[in-house]
Structure formats: C-alpha cells, structure tokens
Design an enzyme around this catalytic site. Structure first.
Site, PDB file in Angstrom:
ATOM      1  N   GLU A   1     -28.329  21.742  15.712  1.00 18.69           N
ATOM      2  CA  GLU A   1     -28.861  22.293  16.958  1.00 18.69           C
ATOM      3  C   GLU A   1     -29.018  21.224  18.036  1.00 18.69           C
ATOM      4  O   GLU A   1     -30.126  20.931  18.509  1.00 18.69           O
ATOM      5  CB  GLU A   1     -30.195  22.995  16.703  1.00 18.69           C
ATOM      6  CG  GLU A   1     -30.086  24.143  15.728  1.00 18.69           C
ATOM      7  CD  GLU A   1     -31.389  24.867  15.461  1.00 18.69           C
ATOM      8  OE1 GLU A   1     -31.362  25.929  14.819  1.00 18.69           O
ATOM      9  OE2 GLU A   1     -32.456  24.367  15.899  1.00 18.69           O
TER      10      GLU A   1
ATOM     11  N   GLU B   1     -27.968  28.515   8.912  1.00 14.31           N
ATOM     12  CA  GLU B   1     -29.376  28.924   8.878  1.00 14.31           C
ATOM     13  C   GLU B   1     -29.482  30.393   9.248  1.00 14.31           C
ATOM     14  O   GLU B   1     -28.867  30.838  10.203  1.00 14.31           O
ATOM     15  CB  GLU B   1     -30.239  28.126   9.872  1.00 14.31           C
ATOM     16  CG  GLU B   1     -30.565  26.718   9.468  1.00 14.31           C
ATOM     17  CD  GLU B   1     -31.550  26.055  10.437  1.00 14.31           C
ATOM     18  OE1 GLU B   1     -32.366  26.783  11.057  1.00 14.31           O
ATOM     19  OE2 GLU B   1     -31.499  24.820  10.574  1.00 14.31           O
TER      20      GLU B   1
END
Length: 467
Positions: free
Chosen positions: A168, A366
């Site tokens: 991220e 995720e």
C-alpha cells in the site's frame, strides 16, 4: 451451492513485521515511522496497544508457524522490517541479530510447507531517514532503499522467490500529508505526490535490479486500489468517479504496469502545482521496468458523487476538489470498522484489471473482516465462533472465483490476517485473525472456528455457500 477452487489457486494469509514483531531486541536507532508515531501519539492508539509488544512474534513465531502447519496453510506473506534490518541505515550495516531472525522465520515456514512471500516495506521506513532526508521526499532514500533490496535478495533469494516492493505505497503519505489525520499532521499535497512518484521509481529500480541479477522468481508491488462507483449514471457523477480513480488508483497502476503516467494526471499536477521532480532518465527506468505481478488489497468499495460545494480556494489543492464521498442508503456495514460490505467488489476489480491492464497476473493479498469484542462470541470451550468471518470470506471468494471462470488472471486469496494483530490507531480493537491473540504477557494463541474452516477450504478445495 458448492464451488470448486482450482488446484493451483493460492489460499494463504498475511501480516507484516511491525504489526506482529514487538520491540524485543530492537536497538535505539531502529525506530520506524510507525514506532515514532506510536511514541508521539500513544493516546490515539486504542487502549494504548501498539507495535511495542504487538503479538510478540519475535519470540512466538514458531507457535504461529505450528498453527499454520496445523491448518495446512500453503502461503504466508509478511515483511522485512527495513528499520530493524540495519544498525546503520546509510552505511548499510546489517543487524545480524534481526537478519538471522528473518532467516529462522523463512526456514521454519519452508519446513512447515508454507511458502514465504516477503515485502520490503510495509510502512517501515526508518525514522533516521525521515529525520535526515524527510523520508520519501528524497532521491537519496530511493537509492538507499534500492541498495537495501539488493542485500535482502542476496540474503534470502535462495529460499524466497515471491517479492513485493511495497505494501500500500499510497497510504502513509495520504494519511499524513494529504489528509493530515496522522502524525506528523502536515498538509502538503506536493509532498504527497512526490512520495507517490519516488515509491514508483524505487519499485522500477528494484525490479531492474532483480531482473538484471537473474534472481529466481518474480517481483511485484502490493497496491490497495479502491473500486470506485459513482452515485449515478449522470456525467457529473461519472466524472467524479473517474477523477478519484485517476488520483488514487492509476497513480500507481499506470507507471507500475504500463510504464508511464496518464497524461491527464500529469496535466493536473502541473495545473495545481503538485508536479513531482522527475528526470528523463528516471522516467525511462519506470518505462522499462514494470512489475511481474501485483498484490491487491481489497476490503470495501469507494462511492463518490460530484461535489456539491465550491472548493475553498484558500486551502491547498486536494483531489476532493473533484469528488465527494457518497454513502449508499441501505448499504450493508461492518459497524465495528465503519466499512461497507460489498463482496462484488472482488469481481469488479478483477474485470477492471483485465480490461485496463492486460490481465496482469495478480492475487488478493489482503481481504478480511475486523470485528470488535470477539470474546462475546466465545463458546464454553473458549473458541471464538466467528461465523461472520466465514460468511465474509465465502461471499468475497465466491465473486472472485466467478471472475476467474470468466478469464480473470487472479492466482489466489490471502486473508488478512493469520493472527489478530495491531492495526494503525485501532490496535487490537478490531480482530482480524484466524488465530485469537490474548493480550496477556504470553500473548496466548488459539484457533478460532474460522481457522478450522479455513483448513477445510485449503484441503478440500470446495467453497460451500447457502442455496
């Protein structure tokens, strides 16, 4: 209804170094950005829990790996804590104590038939580089990171073949410098864009290094694109969705996959004086060194509408000039986390990647269900009966499998997280794991109902949904 899971489809789990390790053995100059944030604003972390103890993975990693072996997990993604990997972050002197710990974790995973997947940076930029160079504002940090990656590849590349540059990469600077909701609460949109660019450049440089040295395996990056939906089919709402996608998704997708930035984004950066400091040589590196594959973190949809109010010209530029968040009436919510539950986001993201990015290989790195006060769902034997997590995974996985049947190049699903772990600010407020972590000194571990269900998913390769 029963769905068959392809044999080569990964069913794994994920976590990160800083969210599990704890500080045992950490030296004075090995703080990461997250460590500094926790030290400066402990009060914003739920009940004061943070990375200082976390799940004490430094001592307990074998217990976790034994549980992975028990449920037949095949893949585990975590990170190397860059801040702890060196005793001197500019001379690149490796901390052998920490590096040996990573060796032990990798070897133990392999012994348990769990393939390790390593990320080089999961928000763990060293604090000393923040202090001296303002972190990812500096090209010096890009070079130091590239040299760190080379050391990591040489050390672990004989056993680890699946690598990620960042987890991220957009998140820290968005929270800190665009929205200014996290420490150090500095609103600077140009810095936000510069950090975005330097992480894309760092990824390209590390990809180049990886391929030139012919390391086994492949290298990619873990992105957290938000599948964006407009409030309506009207042109003004459609434009709002387009602009959100441009600033928060394509800002990494395009350079990392296509090798160049969208002209529209560059024009807007010039117009609003947030253009990043690039050179022709750097852009050529980005052009010629795209990622092999992607990790995609996916939890919830992003819904937007055209803004209803004129932008305040006295405030710095923010992409919110072009959109406004829209809350869909009647949406299903995870009220513990404040996130909408919309399982079809998996299918739509798969189609988006297939249609816009040449169906690049990717996997879900995720997805998961955080829930407060899970102890209320314990049975008499002390096992958490987390049927809500089983349902959440099932619904999302079913949409993913449908996309694969239609040609999406998704290789797997990795749950966040294997164990309960610390999250930024929320700490242990929301539990995500297949494994429950008790907040006692020992950080006792027990499998939840979902852990045993996950074992069945892995071994039987069947997803059973209610008719």
């Amino acid at each position: 209804m029963k769905l068959t899971i392809p044999e080569n489809f990964v069913i794994g789990a994920a976590s990160s170094a800083w969210q599990t390790e704890g500080w045992k053995g950490k030296k004075d100059n090995q703080d990461s950005f997250l460590d500094l944030w926790f030290k400066n604003e402990t009060f914003v972390w739920h009940d004061g829990y943070g990375p200082d103890v976390a799940t004490n993975f430094m001592e307990n990693y074998q217990k976790d790996i034994d549980l992975m072996k028990e449920i037949k997990l095949t893949h585990y993604r975590t990170s190397i804590n860059w801040a702890r990997f060196f005793t001197d972050h500019e001379k690149l002197i490796v901390d052998e104590d920490y590096a040996t710990h990573i060796d032990a974790v990798v070897d133990s995973l392999i012994a348990a038939n769990v393939e390790p997947m390593l990320c080089l940076e999961h928000y763990e930029v060293p604090a000393v580089l923040l202090d001296k160079y303002d972190g990812w504002s500096s090209k010096e940090v890009v070079d130091l990171y590239t040299r760190y990656a080379e050391i990591a590849f040489k050390r672990y590349g004989d056993r680890v073949t699946q690598w990620f540059t960042f987890n991220e990469p957009i998140v820290p600077q968005t929270r800190c410098y665009l929205d200014a909701v996290r420490w150090p609460h500095e609103q600077d949109t140009k810095k936000w864009m510069t950090w975005n660019y330097h992480k894309a450049l760092a990824t390209a440089k590390v990809v180049k290094l990886f391929h030139e040295n012919e390391y086994a395996g492949r290298i990619g990056c873990i992105l957290n694109p938000e599948m964006v939906y407009s409030r309506s089919s009207a042109a003004h709402d459609q434009k709002a969705a387009h602009m959100y996608d441009l600033f928060f998704n394509k800002v990494f997708f395009d350079p990392m996959i296509l090798g160049e930035y969208p002209k529209e984004l560059l024009d807007l950066c010039h117009t609003h004086d947030i253009m990043f400091p690039s050179t022709k040589e750097e852009l050529a590196i980005i052009k010629n060194n795209t990622v092999d594959f992607l990790g995609i973190n996916q939890y919830y949809p992003k819904r937007v509408r055209a803004p209803r109010y004129q932008w305040n010209a006295e405030t710095p530029f923010h992409p919110e000039m072009f959109y406004e968040t829209f809350d869909l009436p009647g949406r299903k919510m995870n009220n513990s986390r404040g996130w909408e539950i919309y399982p079809k986001v998996m299918y739509d993201m798969a189609v988006y990647l297939k249609e816009n990015y040449s169906n690049i290989p990717w996997l879900v790195t995720e997805n998961g269900m955080g829930r407060e006060q899970e102890e209320q769902y314990m049975d008499e034997a002390g096992q958490v009966q987390d049927d809500y997590r089983i349902d959440f995974i099932s619904q999302h996985l079913s949409w993913l499998l449908r996309a694969i049947e239609e040609g999406a190049n998704c290789e797997g699903y990795m749950l966040w997280a294997f164990t309960d772990c610390v999250s930024p600010m929320n700490a242990f407020k929301n539990r995500y794991g297949l494994v429950r972590i008790e907040l006692n000194e020992e950080r006792t571990r027990t499998l939840k109902k979902s852990g045993f269900w996950y074992k069945q998913l892995v071994t039987e390769r069947q997803l059973i949904l209610p008719d």
